[in-house]
Design a protein around this motif. Structure first.
Motif, PDB file in Angstrom:
ATOM      1  N   TYR A   1      -5.289   0.145   0.534  1.00  0.00           N
ATOM      2  CA  TYR A   1      -5.919  -1.041  -0.049  1.00  0.00           C
ATOM      3  C   TYR A   1      -5.950  -0.884  -1.571  1.00  0.00           C
ATOM      4  CZ  TYR A   1      -9.236  -5.051   0.291  1.00  0.00           C
ATOM      5  OH  TYR A   1      -9.851  -6.279   0.219  1.00  0.00           O
TER       6      TYR A   1
ATOM      7  N   HIS B   1     -11.071  -6.405  -5.618  1.00  0.00           N
ATOM      8  CA  HIS B   1     -11.696  -7.384  -4.732  1.00  0.00           C
ATOM      9  C   HIS B   1     -13.224  -7.293  -4.781  1.00  0.00           C
ATOM     10  CE1 HIS B   1      -8.068  -8.465  -1.932  1.00  0.00           C
ATOM     11  NE2 HIS B   1      -7.911  -8.847  -3.174  1.00  0.00           N
TER      12      HIS B   1
ATOM     13  N   SER C   1       0.866  -1.174   0.000  1.00  0.00           N
ATOM     14  CA  SER C   1       0.000   0.000   0.000  1.00  0.00           C
ATOM     15  C   SER C   1       0.903   1.224   0.000  1.00  0.00           C
ATOM     16  CB  SER C   1      -0.876   0.014   1.261  1.00  0.00           C
ATOM     17  OG  SER C   1      -0.076   0.179   2.417  1.00  0.00           O
TER      18      SER C   1
ATOM     19  N   MET D   1     -13.588   3.983   0.606  1.00  0.00           N
ATOM     20  CA  MET D   1     -14.119   2.631   0.797  1.00  0.00           C
ATOM     21  C   MET D   1     -15.538   2.677   1.359  1.00  0.00           C
ATOM     22  SD  MET D   1     -10.904   0.301   2.072  1.00  0.00           S
ATOM     23  CE  MET D   1      -9.895   1.471   2.954  1.00  0.00           C
TER      24      MET D   1
ATOM     25  N   VAL E   1     -15.163  -4.480   3.200  1.00  0.00           N
ATOM     26  CA  VAL E   1     -15.681  -5.616   2.424  1.00  0.00           C
ATOM     27  C   VAL E   1     -16.805  -6.308   3.191  1.00  0.00           C
ATOM     28  CG1 VAL E   1     -15.096  -7.803   1.321  1.00  0.00           C
ATOM     29  CG2 VAL E   1     -13.443  -5.922   1.295  1.00  0.00           C
TER      30      VAL E   1
ATOM     31  N   HIS F   1      -8.588   7.439   1.934  1.00  0.00           N
ATOM     32  CA  HIS F   1      -8.825   6.038   1.579  1.00  0.00           C
ATOM     33  C   HIS F   1      -9.990   5.430   2.338  1.00  0.00           C
ATOM     34  CE1 HIS F   1      -6.147   4.582   5.086  1.00  0.00           C
ATOM     35  NE2 HIS F   1      -6.144   5.896   5.129  1.00  0.00           N
TER      36      HIS F   1
ATOM     37  N   TYR G   1      -8.679  -2.814  -3.568  1.00  0.00           N
ATOM     38  CA  TYR G   1     -10.041  -2.789  -3.019  1.00  0.00           C
ATOM     39  C   TYR G   1     -11.105  -2.980  -4.104  1.00  0.00           C
ATOM     40  CZ  TYR G   1     -14.220  -0.937  -0.647  1.00  0.00           C
ATOM     41  OH  TYR G   1     -15.478  -0.768  -0.129  1.00  0.00           O
TER      42      TYR G   1
ATOM     43  N   VAL H   1      -7.530   5.350  -2.710  1.00  0.00           N
ATOM     44  CA  VAL H   1      -7.750   4.125  -1.931  1.00  0.00           C
ATOM     45  C   VAL H   1      -6.455   3.325  -1.800  1.00  0.00           C
ATOM     46  CG1 VAL H   1      -8.352   2.532  -3.821  1.00  0.00           C
ATOM     47  CG2 VAL H   1      -9.480   2.309  -1.584  1.00  0.00           C
TER      48      VAL H   1
ATOM     49  N   GLY I   1      -9.186  -2.723   6.521  1.00  0.00           N
ATOM     50  CA  GLY I   1      -9.618  -2.821   5.131  1.00  0.00           C
ATOM     51  C   GLY I   1     -10.734  -3.825   4.952  1.00  0.00           C
ATOM     52  N   SER I   2     -10.626  -4.946   5.663  1.00  0.00           N
ATOM     53  CA  SER I   2     -11.660  -5.982   5.558  1.00  0.00           C
ATOM     54  C   SER I   2     -13.007  -5.490   6.062  1.00  0.00           C
ATOM     55  CB  SER I   2     -11.226  -7.220   6.347  1.00  0.00           C
ATOM     56  OG  SER I   2     -10.035  -7.769   5.815  1.00  0.00           O
TER      57      SER I   2
END
Length: 432
Positions: A412, A418, A46, A387, A244, A383, A415, A408, A240-241
């Motif tokens: 990530y 993904h 990153s 997200m 998601v 970032h 991102y 971002v 970061g997760s």
């Protein structure tokens, strides 16, 4: 580059979680501060971790990398004299290296991001380093910052903790290398204590002894220590997760995210608990979070200081929850890449969300039916904001355009790749 987010009803698939940015930057630093050769497996890629790689090279570390690992031969307590360091837009990297640069004779940290990192305050750390005999020139606590060091002294050191825990972490990395023993006293409140726990965990792995009071308000650090060269493995990244997982929670989904340890010290691990509290169907076993979202969520109240870097994603999920959610004790969000309360909520309102702010609170009046969208919104080069706004776009009635979404990459870079792999309709478009 901008991103066009088109409403997406369903997400499905499996991903390996991004590697942790926080652990990667800390492992890179302790490897550089060791005199032998250390190996770091599965490091994050990153802008922040790349900034740390670049700067430790400039300070004399030998850095060799392949697809799986980084091998670092460190400089120990003797970084190479260097005129300038460029940390990009990475606040934690700047603050950690301001402390280490005090071992150098004359270093200037340049200001390439005047509208982001260039606006962030660092006076609390400057005051601490000045009390240790370091001469620092600065612009009212902001970049550019010149450090004339060489001989910082230990002893009794005070540092304020009510803006950022990164100032304390910076001192914890430096003081073991000094000739004198040190006692670090934290003034006021200490924000993001869980992140200090990550710093202490990495220091212990590197062979450093630090005696911490249980409340993390006082630390005794023996001097004349040496960082040991070690092998480290970076765990998956919860901050970061979180984005998601929140995206999966607000849609019809069947999503598995791997490499997220159940007992991680990352405070943002709390995103799993918050989504459970919101009645999102999920399991967390064997380092896998499995979300089977139905788009139906309940409002929640949460102390955001425990999971600072996941708050924006949780707020985005709360936009679609039934009832009013409250995220409190989050004032330190105001001192990030942008004001993550005022700036972020202004953009949420443009998209059609019903949100309110207090000095240290975010209040979300959920709209289970969704938001209007159909607008262009500004992510303020941040970032985490990028997200989180993307999550909102997935449930908007009309597409959202997020300006300058390439930022971002700070934490990530993959991102949007993904999200696409899970079926999200996101695409890069040329900015006007």
């Amino acid at each position: 580059m901008d991103v066009l987010v088109t409403p997406t009803a369903t997400l499905q698939g499996e991903l390996g979680a991004l590697s942790s940015k926080n652990y990667t930057t800390r492992y890179l630093l302790v490897a550089a501060l060791a005199e032998g050769t250390s190996t770091i497996y599965y490091p994050a890629h990153s802008e922040d971790s790349d900034a740390m790689r670049r700067c430790i090279r400039d300070l004399g570390a030998i850095v060799e990398e392949d697809e799986e690992k980084i091998v670092i031969t460190g400089f120990g307590r003797h970084p190479k004299p260097v005129d300038k360091l460029d940390v990009g837009n990475a606040g934690a990297v700047l603050r950690f290296l301001m402390a280490i640069a005090s071992l150098c004779p004359d270093v200037t940290f340049i200001n390439r991001y005047p509208d982001s990192l260039g606006k962030r305050p660092h006076l609390d750390l400057i005051h601490s380093l000045t009390s240790m005999g370091v001469d620092i020139s600065h612009q009212e606590g902001k970049l550019p910052i010149t450090i004339k060091g060489g001989q910082p002294k230990g002893g009794h050191i005070q540092v304020s903790g009510n803006i950022s825990s990164q100032f304390l972490s910076a001192l914890l990395f430096l003081t073991p290398l000094l000739e004198e023993d040190s006692e670090i006293e934290v003034l006021h409140d200490l924000k993001s204590k869980v992140v200090v726990g990550q710093t202490l965990e990495v220091l212990q792995q590197a062979g450093i002894v630090i005696h911490a009071d249980e409340d993390y308000m006082r630390f005794r650090v023996p001097g004349r220590q040496q960082y040991q060269s070690k092998t480290y493995t970076v765990q998956g990244d919860y901050p970061g997760s979180a984005a998601v997982l929140a995206a999966a929670a607000v849609t019809q989904s069947n999503v598995k995210l791997h490499r997220l340890p159940v007992h991680s010290k990352q405070g943002e691990r709390a995103v799993v608990d918050v989504l459970r509290m919101m009645e999102c169907p999920l399991t967390h076993d064997n380092d896998i979070v499995h979300v089977q979202g139905n788009g139906k969520l309940k409002a929640v109240e949460f102390d955001g200081d425990h999971a600072t870097d996941a708050v924006l994603a949780m707020v985005a999920a709360a936009v679609f929850a039934e009832g009013t959610s409250r995220f409190y004790n989050v004032e330190n969000l105001r001192y990030k890449e942008c004001d993550r309360i005022t700036d972020y909520l202004n953009e949420l309102r443009k998209a059609g969300a019903k949100v309110e702010e207090r000095q240290s609170e975010i209040i979300v009046h959920g709209r289970p039916e969704g938001v209007e969208g159909g607008v262009e919104i500004n992510a303020h080069y941040d970032h985490r904001v990028i997200m989180a706004l993307t999550i909102v776009g997935l449930r908007a009635a009309k597409p959202l355009v997020i300006k300058d979404a390439h930022h971002v990459a700070k934490s990530y870079p993959t991102y949007f790749d993904h999200l696409k792999a899970l079926g999200a309709k996101v695409e890069w478009i040329e900015g006007v």
